[in-house]
Design a protein around this motif. Structure first.
Motif, PDB file in Angstrom:
ATOM      1  N   ASP A 120       0.915  -1.365   0.000  1.00 59.50           N
ATOM      2  CA  ASP A 120       0.046  -0.057  -0.065  1.00 59.50           C
ATOM      3  C   ASP A 120       0.906   1.402   0.066  1.00 59.50           C
ATOM      4  OD1 ASP A 120      -2.348  -1.312   0.130  1.00 59.50           O
ATOM      5  OD2 ASP A 120      -2.260  -1.593   2.353  1.00 59.50           O
ATOM      6  N   ARG A 121       1.801   1.302   0.979  1.00 58.56           N
ATOM      7  CA  ARG A 121       2.745   2.508   1.050  1.00 58.56           C
ATOM      8  C   ARG A 121       3.999   1.942   1.633  1.00 58.56           C
ATOM      9  NH1 ARG A 121      -0.449   7.168   1.155  1.00 58.56           N
ATOM     10  NH2 ARG A 121       1.042   8.489   2.177  1.00 58.56           N
ATOM     11  N   LEU A 122       5.048   2.639   1.039  1.00 63.83           N
ATOM     12  CA  LEU A 122       6.240   2.208   1.136  1.00 63.83           C
ATOM     13  C   LEU A 122       7.180   3.342   2.000  1.00 63.83           C
ATOM     14  CD1 LEU A 122       8.444  -0.030   0.317  1.00 63.83           C
ATOM     15  CD2 LEU A 122       8.995   1.012  -1.544  1.00 63.83           C
ATOM     16  N   ALA A 123       8.070   2.831   3.268  1.00 66.46           N
ATOM     17  CA  ALA A 123       8.717   3.709   3.857  1.00 66.46           C
ATOM     18  C   ALA A 123      10.051   3.278   3.910  1.00 66.46           C
ATOM     19  CB  ALA A 123       8.392   4.151   5.206  1.00 66.46           C
ATOM     20  N   LEU A 124      11.130   3.998   3.517  1.00 62.35           N
ATOM     21  CA  LEU A 124      12.677   3.421   3.377  1.00 62.35           C
ATOM     22  C   LEU A 124      13.523   4.296   4.448  1.00 62.35           C
ATOM     23  CD1 LEU A 124      12.507   2.979  -0.585  1.00 62.35           C
ATOM     24  CD2 LEU A 124      11.970   1.094   1.124  1.00 62.35           C
ATOM     25  N   TYR A 125      14.172   3.446   5.033  1.00 61.72           N
ATOM     26  CA  TYR A 125      15.174   4.481   5.843  1.00 61.72           C
ATOM     27  C   TYR A 125      16.587   4.347   5.428  1.00 61.72           C
ATOM     28  CZ  TYR A 125      17.696   6.943   9.568  1.00 61.72           C
ATOM     29  OH  TYR A 125      18.348   7.975  10.137  1.00 61.72           O
ATOM     30  N   SER A 216      11.779   1.964 -10.736  1.00 61.66           N
ATOM     31  CA  SER A 216      10.489   2.764 -11.225  1.00 61.66           C
ATOM     32  C   SER A 216       9.296   2.017 -11.027  1.00 61.66           C
ATOM     33  CB  SER A 216      10.815   3.356 -12.633  1.00 61.66           C
ATOM     34  OG  SER A 216      11.099   2.490 -13.510  1.00 61.66           O
ATOM     35  N   ALA A 217       9.223   0.567 -11.228  1.00 62.18           N
ATOM     36  CA  ALA A 217       8.098  -0.067 -11.111  1.00 62.18           C
ATOM     37  C   ALA A 217       7.488  -0.022  -9.835  1.00 62.18           C
ATOM     38  CB  ALA A 217       8.554  -1.432 -11.529  1.00 62.18           C
ATOM     39  N   ALA A 218       8.078   0.489  -8.596  1.00 59.24           N
ATOM     40  CA  ALA A 218       7.438   0.546  -7.242  1.00 59.24           C
ATOM     41  C   ALA A 218       6.827   1.801  -7.450  1.00 59.24           C
ATOM     42  CB  ALA A 218       8.530   0.813  -6.352  1.00 59.24           C
ATOM     43  N   SER A 219       5.538   1.971  -7.599  1.00 62.19           N
ATOM     44  CA  SER A 219       4.726   2.998  -8.102  1.00 62.19           C
ATOM     45  C   SER A 219       3.637   3.523  -6.758  1.00 62.19           C
ATOM     46  CB  SER A 219       3.653   2.672  -9.345  1.00 62.19           C
ATOM     47  OG  SER A 219       2.820   1.615  -9.072  1.00 62.19           O
ATOM     48  N   VAL A 220       4.030   2.732  -5.666  1.00 64.23           N
ATOM     49  CA  VAL A 220       3.222   3.054  -4.651  1.00 64.23           C
ATOM     50  C   VAL A 220       3.632   4.435  -3.950  1.00 64.23           C
ATOM     51  CG1 VAL A 220       2.436   0.890  -4.143  1.00 64.23           C
ATOM     52  CG2 VAL A 220       4.488   1.668  -3.074  1.00 64.23           C
ATOM     53  N   PRO A 221       2.909   5.112  -3.091  1.00 65.15           N
ATOM     54  CA  PRO A 221       3.504   6.226  -2.482  1.00 65.15           C
ATOM     55  C   PRO A 221       4.533   5.790  -1.613  1.00 65.15           C
ATOM     56  CG  PRO A 221       0.945   6.350  -2.603  1.00 65.15           C
ATOM     57  CD  PRO A 221       1.418   4.941  -3.005  1.00 65.15           C
ATOM     58  N   THR A 222       5.848   6.599  -1.669  1.00 64.43           N
ATOM     59  CA  THR A 222       6.941   6.061  -0.937  1.00 64.43           C
ATOM     60  C   THR A 222       7.667   7.281  -0.150  1.00 64.43           C
ATOM     61  OG1 THR A 222       7.493   4.603  -2.724  1.00 64.43           O
ATOM     62  CG2 THR A 222       9.298   5.251  -1.144  1.00 64.43           C
ATOM     63  N   LEU A 223       7.991   7.158   1.077  1.00 62.44           N
ATOM     64  CA  LEU A 223       8.867   8.017   1.660  1.00 62.44           C
ATOM     65  C   LEU A 223      10.097   7.542   2.090  1.00 62.44           C
ATOM     66  CD1 LEU A 223       8.888  10.756   3.349  1.00 62.44           C
ATOM     67  CD2 LEU A 223       8.111   9.299   5.494  1.00 62.44           C
ATOM     68  N   VAL A 224      11.426   8.564   1.508  1.00 62.60           N
ATOM     69  CA  VAL A 224      12.667   7.867   1.859  1.00 62.60           C
ATOM     70  C   VAL A 224      13.022   8.920   2.962  1.00 62.60           C
ATOM     71  CG1 VAL A 224      14.759   7.658   0.739  1.00 62.60           C
ATOM     72  CG2 VAL A 224      12.814   7.543  -0.625  1.00 62.60           C
ATOM     73  N   LEU A 225      13.659   8.401   3.965  1.00 63.48           N
ATOM     74  CA  LEU A 225      14.105   9.076   5.149  1.00 63.48           C
ATOM     75  C   LEU A 225      15.319   8.992   5.310  1.00 63.48           C
ATOM     76  CD1 LEU A 225      11.243   8.143   7.501  1.00 63.48           C
ATOM     77  CD2 LEU A 225      11.385  10.412   6.710  1.00 63.48           C
ATOM     78  N   THR A 226      16.187  10.130   5.741  1.00 60.03           N
ATOM     79  CA  THR A 226      17.680   9.939   5.828  1.00 60.03           C
ATOM     80  C   THR A 226      17.645  10.592   7.494  1.00 60.03           C
ATOM     81  OG1 THR A 226      17.867  12.040   4.620  1.00 60.03           O
ATOM     82  CG2 THR A 226      18.534   9.813   3.698  1.00 60.03           C
ATOM     83  N   ALA A 248       7.413   9.751  -4.755  1.00 63.06           N
ATOM     84  CA  ALA A 248       8.089   9.555  -3.744  1.00 63.06           C
ATOM     85  C   ALA A 248       8.587  10.977  -3.205  1.00 63.06           C
ATOM     86  CB  ALA A 248       9.487   8.760  -4.163  1.00 63.06           C
ATOM     87  N   SER A 249       8.825  10.932  -1.880  1.00 65.16           N
ATOM     88  CA  SER A 249       9.578  12.254  -1.391  1.00 65.16           C
ATOM     89  C   SER A 249      10.555  11.841  -0.395  1.00 65.16           C
ATOM     90  CB  SER A 249       8.159  13.032  -0.509  1.00 65.16           C
ATOM     91  OG  SER A 249       7.708  12.147   0.502  1.00 65.16           O
ATOM     92  N   HIS A 250      11.428  12.768   0.024  1.00 66.40           N
ATOM     93  CA  HIS A 250      12.228  12.820   0.929  1.00 66.40           C
ATOM     94  C   HIS A 250      12.280  13.644   1.833  1.00 66.40           C
ATOM     95  CE1 HIS A 250      16.983  13.746   1.326  1.00 66.40           C
ATOM     96  NE2 HIS A 250      16.568  12.756   2.435  1.00 66.40           N
TER      97      HIS A 250
END
Length: 278
Positions: A120-125, A216-226, A248-250
């Motif tokens: 559904d949604r993807l969050a990446l740290y 780019s095939a990952a089309s779900v809403p994505t948040l990239v955190l640093t 995606a947003s960062h």
């Protein structure tokens, strides 16, 4: 499938992946499902505090990746098997879930979303891509060096090599970690999974621009955190990734470093909750 009660976890259980491998997990809370994917040299214990915080809003599945903790291991490793493990967990919670991953676990979570799983949604740290020539990355022949050390049962040396050559940790810091018997023995116990994370990263740590494919095939809403205290390469990697993902947003979180999942879950959780709740 079996389930038993455990202090600090709502349910401890297991499911079978497509190849029959037993994947163990803890399930906390109620609400929309969120699956937590651990980094290299980590099992579900690393994210236990974070899982508890998220469980106030979600059904949290905190699992042991194959070959770690209470999970079994397959006869032969392939990244596709780990994606199938996440698919089995998604099926277990009803066919869709958000996914959060840290470091190489973030890249595995990203691969799962790109493979078309019900994310559904993807969050990446801090996915540890190396996208510029002066970014840190392991040297040529690194995978073969780790494999050779493990074949000789030199597990401690494999852990040290990974921490220094792949994570940029100083040899002095690794030396201090060796003086913490419980910590060091746990790391050595997970050493055999180092090739798994090296395979997950593939060719993404060579200091080259990040290719749009397959990400780019990952089309779900994505948040990239640093984290603001992490090396600048993580910021460059995050910006590069958000540039190739469709949605995606960062965000950079003040005062955090690469170990935020373990060291600062109370600072990480609010950002995840806000995003994952939509």
């Amino acid at each position: 499938m079996s389930a038993t009660r455990e202090k600090g976890a709502k349910v401890e259980s297991a499911t079978a992946s497509r190849d029959g491998t037993r994947i163990a997990f803890e399930k906390y809370g109620n609400g929309p499902a969120v699956i937590l994917v651990s980094s290299a040299l980590a099992d579900r214990s690393d994210a236990k505090k974070l899982a508890g915080l998220l469980a106030e809003h979600f059904t949290v599945v905190n699992y042991d990746r194959r070959g770690r903790g209470a999970s079994a291991d397959g006869a032969a490793y392939a990244v596709e098997r780990e994606i199938e493990d996440i698919a089995a967990l998604i099926d277990h919670v009803g066919g869709s879930a958000s996914v959060f991953g840290s470091s190489s676990g973030a890249v595995l979570a990203l691969r799962a979303a790109a493979a078309g799983l019900g994310v559904d949604r993807l969050a990446l740290y801090e996915p540890p891509f190396s996208v510029a020539g002066d970014d840190f990355g392991p040297p040529p022949g690194f995978a073969e060096r780790i494999e050779a050390l493990l074949a000789q049962d030199r597990r401690g040396e494999a852990v040290k090599e990974f921490m220094v050559k792949a994570q940029g940790m100083s040899a002095v810091m690794v030396g201090w970690m060796r003086l913490m018997p419980g910590v060091w023995s746990s790391l050595k116990g997970l050493a055999h999974t180092l090739p798994y994370d090296i395979a997950v990263m593939g060719d993404t740590q060579q200091g080259k621009p990040l290719s749009p494919e397959p990400w780019s095939a990952a089309s779900v809403p994505t948040l990239v955190l640093t984290g603001s205290k992490s090396p600048a390469g993580f910021q460059r990697a995050a910006r590069a990734l958000t540039g190739v993902l469709p949605d995606a947003s960062h965000r950079t979180l003040n005062g955090l470093n690469h170990g935020a999942v373990v060291m600062a879950p109370k600072k990480l959780a609010p950002e995840l909750i806000g995003f994952l709740r939509g």
